[in-house]
Design a protein around this motif. Sequence first.
Motif, PDB file in Angstrom:
ATOM      1  N   ASP A 216       0.888  -1.155   0.000  1.00 17.92           N
ATOM      2  CA  ASP A 216       0.000   0.000   0.000  1.00 17.92           C
ATOM      3  C   ASP A 216       0.928   1.207   0.000  1.00 17.92           C
ATOM      4  OD1 ASP A 216      -2.248   1.621   0.174  1.00 17.92           O
ATOM      5  OD2 ASP A 216      -2.372   1.446   2.354  1.00 17.92           O
ATOM      6  N   ALA A 217       0.998   1.929  -1.112  1.00 20.59           N
ATOM      7  CA  ALA A 217       2.042   2.939  -1.294  1.00 20.59           C
ATOM      8  C   ALA A 217       1.480   4.299  -1.680  1.00 20.59           C
ATOM      9  CB  ALA A 217       3.009   2.477  -2.380  1.00 20.59           C
ATOM     10  N   PHE A 218       2.274   5.329  -1.394  1.00 20.12           N
ATOM     11  CA  PHE A 218       1.995   6.672  -1.890  1.00 20.12           C
ATOM     12  C   PHE A 218       2.631   6.800  -3.263  1.00 20.12           C
ATOM     13  CE2 PHE A 218       2.062   7.339   2.715  1.00 20.12           C
ATOM     14  CZ  PHE A 218       0.878   8.038   2.900  1.00 20.12           C
ATOM     15  N   CYS A 219       1.897   7.349  -4.209  1.00 16.58           N
ATOM     16  CA  CYS A 219       2.453   7.669  -5.519  1.00 16.58           C
ATOM     17  C   CYS A 219       2.797   9.158  -5.495  1.00 16.58           C
ATOM     18  CB  CYS A 219       1.446   7.379  -6.624  1.00 16.58           C
ATOM     19  SG  CYS A 219       2.040   7.842  -8.262  1.00 16.58           S
ATOM     20  N   VAL A 220       4.054   9.470  -5.746  1.00 16.72           N
ATOM     21  CA  VAL A 220       4.546  10.846  -5.709  1.00 16.72           C
ATOM     22  C   VAL A 220       5.022  11.203  -7.111  1.00 16.72           C
ATOM     23  CG1 VAL A 220       6.227  12.424  -4.690  1.00 16.72           C
ATOM     24  CG2 VAL A 220       5.290  10.538  -3.323  1.00 16.72           C
ATOM     25  N   ARG A 221       4.564  12.346  -7.611  1.00 13.25           N
ATOM     26  CA  ARG A 221       4.964  12.782  -8.945  1.00 13.25           C
ATOM     27  C   ARG A 221       5.673  14.122  -8.839  1.00 13.25           C
ATOM     28  NH1 ARG A 221       0.436  11.557 -12.063  1.00 13.25           N
ATOM     29  NH2 ARG A 221       1.370   9.511 -12.042  1.00 13.25           N
ATOM     30  N   ALA A 222       6.789  14.246  -9.537  1.00 15.77           N
ATOM     31  CA  ALA A 222       7.545  15.498  -9.571  1.00 15.77           C
ATOM     32  C   ALA A 222       7.750  15.909 -11.024  1.00 15.77           C
ATOM     33  CB  ALA A 222       8.891  15.332  -8.890  1.00 15.77           C
ATOM     34  N   GLU A 223       7.603  17.198 -11.263  1.00 14.70           N
ATOM     35  CA  GLU A 223       7.887  17.754 -12.579  1.00 14.70           C
ATOM     36  C   GLU A 223       8.717  18.995 -12.381  1.00 14.70           C
ATOM     37  OE1 GLU A 223       4.322  18.416 -14.794  1.00 14.70           O
ATOM     38  OE2 GLU A 223       3.799  16.295 -14.803  1.00 14.70           O
ATOM     39  N   GLY A 224       9.668  19.199 -13.270  1.00 19.30           N
ATOM     40  CA  GLY A 224      10.493  20.383 -13.119  1.00 19.30           C
ATOM     41  C   GLY A 224      11.495  20.526 -14.229  1.00 19.30           C
ATOM     42  N   TRP A 225      12.545  21.313 -13.929  1.00 24.22           N
ATOM     43  CA  TRP A 225      13.480  21.751 -14.951  1.00 24.22           C
ATOM     44  C   TRP A 225      14.909  21.698 -14.470  1.00 24.22           C
ATOM     45  CZ3 TRP A 225      10.740  22.531 -19.223  1.00 24.22           C
ATOM     46  CH2 TRP A 225       9.397  22.844 -19.073  1.00 24.22           C
ATOM     47  N   ARG A 226      15.791  21.504 -15.406  1.00 21.68           N
ATOM     48  CA  ARG A 226      17.204  21.808 -15.181  1.00 21.68           C
ATOM     49  C   ARG A 226      17.321  23.276 -15.564  1.00 21.68           C
ATOM     50  NH1 ARG A 226      22.684  18.897 -17.434  1.00 21.68           N
ATOM     51  NH2 ARG A 226      24.024  20.697 -17.039  1.00 21.68           N
ATOM     52  N   ILE A 227      17.690  24.106 -14.621  1.00 20.61           N
ATOM     53  CA  ILE A 227      17.615  25.558 -14.777  1.00 20.61           C
ATOM     54  C   ILE A 227      18.470  26.088 -15.920  1.00 20.61           C
ATOM     55  CG2 ILE A 227      17.972  27.777 -13.606  1.00 20.61           C
ATOM     56  CD1 ILE A 227      15.594  26.054 -12.544  1.00 20.61           C
ATOM     57  N   ASP A 228      19.703  25.603 -16.068  1.00 18.98           N
ATOM     58  CA  ASP A 228      20.608  26.200 -17.057  1.00 18.98           C
ATOM     59  C   ASP A 228      20.256  25.901 -18.510  1.00 18.98           C
ATOM     60  OD1 ASP A 228      21.351  23.547 -16.672  1.00 18.98           O
ATOM     61  OD2 ASP A 228      23.433  23.914 -17.190  1.00 18.98           O
ATOM     62  N   ASN A 229      19.603  24.782 -18.803  1.00 17.81           N
ATOM     63  CA  ASN A 229      19.274  24.477 -20.196  1.00 17.81           C
ATOM     64  C   ASN A 229      17.783  24.241 -20.443  1.00 17.81           C
ATOM     65  OD1 ASN A 229      18.695  21.897 -19.328  1.00 17.81           O
ATOM     66  ND2 ASN A 229      20.371  20.925 -20.412  1.00 17.81           N
ATOM     67  N   HIS A 230      16.961  24.486 -19.448  1.00 19.57           N
ATOM     68  CA  HIS A 230      15.508  24.331 -19.533  1.00 19.57           C
ATOM     69  C   HIS A 230      15.077  22.913 -19.912  1.00 19.57           C
ATOM     70  CE1 HIS A 230      15.112  28.596 -18.974  1.00 19.57           C
ATOM     71  NE2 HIS A 230      15.986  28.791 -19.942  1.00 19.57           N
ATOM     72  N   GLY A 231      15.929  21.937 -19.631  1.00 22.07           N
ATOM     73  CA  GLY A 231      15.570  20.553 -19.885  1.00 22.07           C
ATOM     74  C   GLY A 231      14.563  20.080 -18.845  1.00 22.07           C
ATOM     75  N   ARG A 232      13.427  19.595 -19.301  1.00 26.81           N
ATOM     76  CA  ARG A 232      12.354  19.169 -18.404  1.00 26.81           C
ATOM     77  C   ARG A 232      12.645  17.775 -17.856  1.00 26.81           C
ATOM     78  NH1 ARG A 232       6.897  16.961 -19.030  1.00 26.81           N
ATOM     79  NH2 ARG A 232       7.344  16.581 -21.217  1.00 26.81           N
ATOM     80  N   ARG A 233      12.263  17.536 -16.590  1.00 23.89           N
ATOM     81  CA  ARG A 233      12.391  16.248 -15.919  1.00 23.89           C
ATOM     82  C   ARG A 233      11.041  15.866 -15.338  1.00 23.89           C
ATOM     83  NH1 ARG A 233      17.207  17.495 -17.815  1.00 23.89           N
ATOM     84  NH2 ARG A 233      18.974  16.732 -16.686  1.00 23.89           N
ATOM     85  N   THR A 234      10.718  14.589 -15.383  1.00 23.51           N
ATOM     86  CA  THR A 234       9.573  14.070 -14.638  1.00 23.51           C
ATOM     87  C   THR A 234      10.041  12.831 -13.877  1.00 23.51           C
ATOM     88  OG1 THR A 234       8.779  12.676 -16.447  1.00 23.51           O
ATOM     89  CG2 THR A 234       7.857  14.895 -16.307  1.00 23.51           C
ATOM     90  N   VAL A 235       9.582  12.728 -12.651  1.00 18.90           N
ATOM     91  CA  VAL A 235       9.903  11.585 -11.807  1.00 18.90           C
ATOM     92  C   VAL A 235       8.600  11.159 -11.138  1.00 18.90           C
ATOM     93  CG1 VAL A 235      11.255  10.732  -9.849  1.00 18.90           C
ATOM     94  CG2 VAL A 235      12.198  12.539 -11.306  1.00 18.90           C
TER      95      VAL A 235
END
Length: 142
Positions: free
Chosen positions: A82-101
């Motif tokens: 029985d788990a929590f699902c955690v979602r993160a979205e964001g950026w690498r600041i210097d090159n605006h590369g998007r990340r999702t985890v």
Amino acid sequence: MFRRQRRATGQFALPVGVTPDGVRSSSDCTGKHVARGCLLFRPAAWKTRYDRTSPSGEMATFELTFRVVSREKITIGAGTFDAFCVRAEGWRIDNHGRRTVTYWIAPDKVPRYLSMEFARYRKRGGAAVEYWREELVTFDAG
């Protein structure tokens, strides 16, 4: 033991440990924020910014917004949790590369994430250039 399915190259992991005061944490504070978000208070969303130095010595700054999106049963090699699902979205600041985890944690059962998916994109709106998923295969609570 973790099994990782990977496309492309690179390394990214959020190894979570337990601090002396019993708070789960990781080297970039993500695990600490997640554990506190799940266990002590449940904010709608929270942000974190951190610097990361790669093995080659390159420094990068990342900013991510985290949300606990659900509580659900997840079945992986190590069992059903029985788990929590955690979602993160964001950026690498210097090159605006998007990340999702996206990751699943059961902090009362396992002192690190159960499964994690990671995607890295070159530019805003671009296609993924790296994707991987890993999951806990075995776990001994003893």
